[in-house]
Design a protein around this motif. Structure first.
Motif, short mmCIF file in Angstrom:
data_model
loop_
_atom_site.label_atom_id
_atom_site.label_comp_id
_atom_site.label_asym_id
_atom_site.label_seq_id
_atom_site.Cartn_x
_atom_site.Cartn_y
_atom_site.Cartn_z
N VAL A 50 53.36 26.93 51.81
CA VAL A 50 52.48 27.28 50.71
C VAL A 50 52.23 26.05 49.84
N VAL A 51 50.99 25.83 49.48
CA VAL A 51 50.66 24.86 48.43
C VAL A 51 49.99 25.63 47.31
N PHE A 52 50.64 25.66 46.17
CA PHE A 52 50.12 26.37 45.01
C PHE A 52 49.69 25.34 43.97
N ALA A 53 48.40 25.31 43.68
CA ALA A 53 47.87 24.37 42.68
C ALA A 53 47.60 25.11 41.38
N GLY A 54 48.28 24.68 40.32
CA GLY A 54 48.00 25.22 39.00
C GLY A 54 46.85 24.44 38.39
N LEU A 55 45.77 25.15 38.05
CA LEU A 55 44.54 24.49 37.61
C LEU A 55 44.16 24.90 36.20
N MET A 56 43.47 23.99 35.51
CA MET A 56 42.76 24.31 34.27
C MET A 56 41.28 24.14 34.56
N LEU A 57 40.47 25.13 34.20
CA LEU A 57 39.03 25.03 34.38
C LEU A 57 38.44 24.44 33.10
N THR A 58 37.90 23.23 33.19
CA THR A 58 37.37 22.52 32.03
C THR A 58 35.87 22.29 32.20
N SER A 59 35.24 21.77 31.16
CA SER A 59 33.81 21.46 31.24
C SER A 59 33.53 20.35 32.23
N ASP A 60 34.56 19.56 32.59
CA ASP A 60 34.42 18.50 33.59
C ASP A 60 34.84 18.97 34.98
N GLY A 61 35.09 20.27 35.13
CA GLY A 61 35.51 20.80 36.42
C GLY A 61 36.99 21.13 36.43
#
Length: 208
Positions: A50-61
């Motif tokens: 498993v690869v789990f990526a914790g992301l933030m959705l920003t105005s720059d992507g």
């Protein structure tokens, strides 16, 4: 509520996420996940798992906060109940190198997870308080995941800061949200608290 409290581990989750449409999902895969796998291969790492990526959705992507090589919670607790494919078959195929030969996983409906926490969390908190209503919550069709609990004298008691996660599945996010908060209201222990706004924005976006 409203992200006004101290930073903690996840206090809830929703699936699917209305803000992640097909275009954004493709961008996340191409810019984050595919490049991560390519980087591992360039370094000679044959990674299976498993690869789990914790992301933030920003105005720059999308921006990566962290990676985990495991199933995370409550993220997995809100995703797997929607899975209609055989999880064991998917895991076996990944281990055997044949994941690309089977049909993509099928998911249905929507799900919402809400975490029930001890008073004081993420600061100092007491443990050992009896938990009531677990069977009642599950009779309503919810799934109750134990995180910080233990059994004492035949009773389930609190043993951590994030004590339980309650997940419900529905035909829509709004439906799942109503179900999960109904189930969570049947559970009680001294000092229990939870966010009341999990998936509220997602339910609104779903309606529009």
């Amino acid at each position: 509520d409203g992200d006004t409290g101290p930073n903690t581990g996840g206090m809830g989750a929703v699936s699917p996420v209305p803000a992640v449409d097909e275009l954004l999902a493709h961008r996340i895969r191409a810019d984050v996940l595919d490049r991560t796998v390519a980087g591992l291969r360039e370094d000679g790492v044959r990674y299976v798992g498993v690869v789990f990526a914790g992301l933030m959705l920003t105005s720059d992507g999308p921006k990566v906060l962290e990676y985990n090589a495991r199933f995370g919670d409550p993220e997995t607790q809100v995703l797997l109940p929607r899975l209609r494919s055989d999880l064991g078959r998917l895991l076996a195929a990944a281990a055997d190198g044949g994941l690309g030969t089977i049909e993509p996983p099928e998911t249905v409906g929507a799900a919402v997870t809400v975490v029930l926490a001890s008073e004081g969390y993420p600061g100092r908190y007491e443990v050992g308080h009896p938990i009531e209503g677990l069977a009642d919550a599950e009779r309503d069709g919810a799934i109750v995941f134990h995180a910080g609990t233990r059994e004492r004298d035949g009773r389930v008691v609190t043993a951590g800061g994030r004590v339980l996660s309650v997940t419900a599945v529905g035909d829509s996010i709004a439906d799942a949200r109503e179900r999960v908060y109904g189930a969570a209201s049947r559970i009680s222990f001294r000092g229990m608290h939870l966010r009341s706004d999990i998936a509220a924005r997602a339910a609104e976006e779903e309606r529009t």
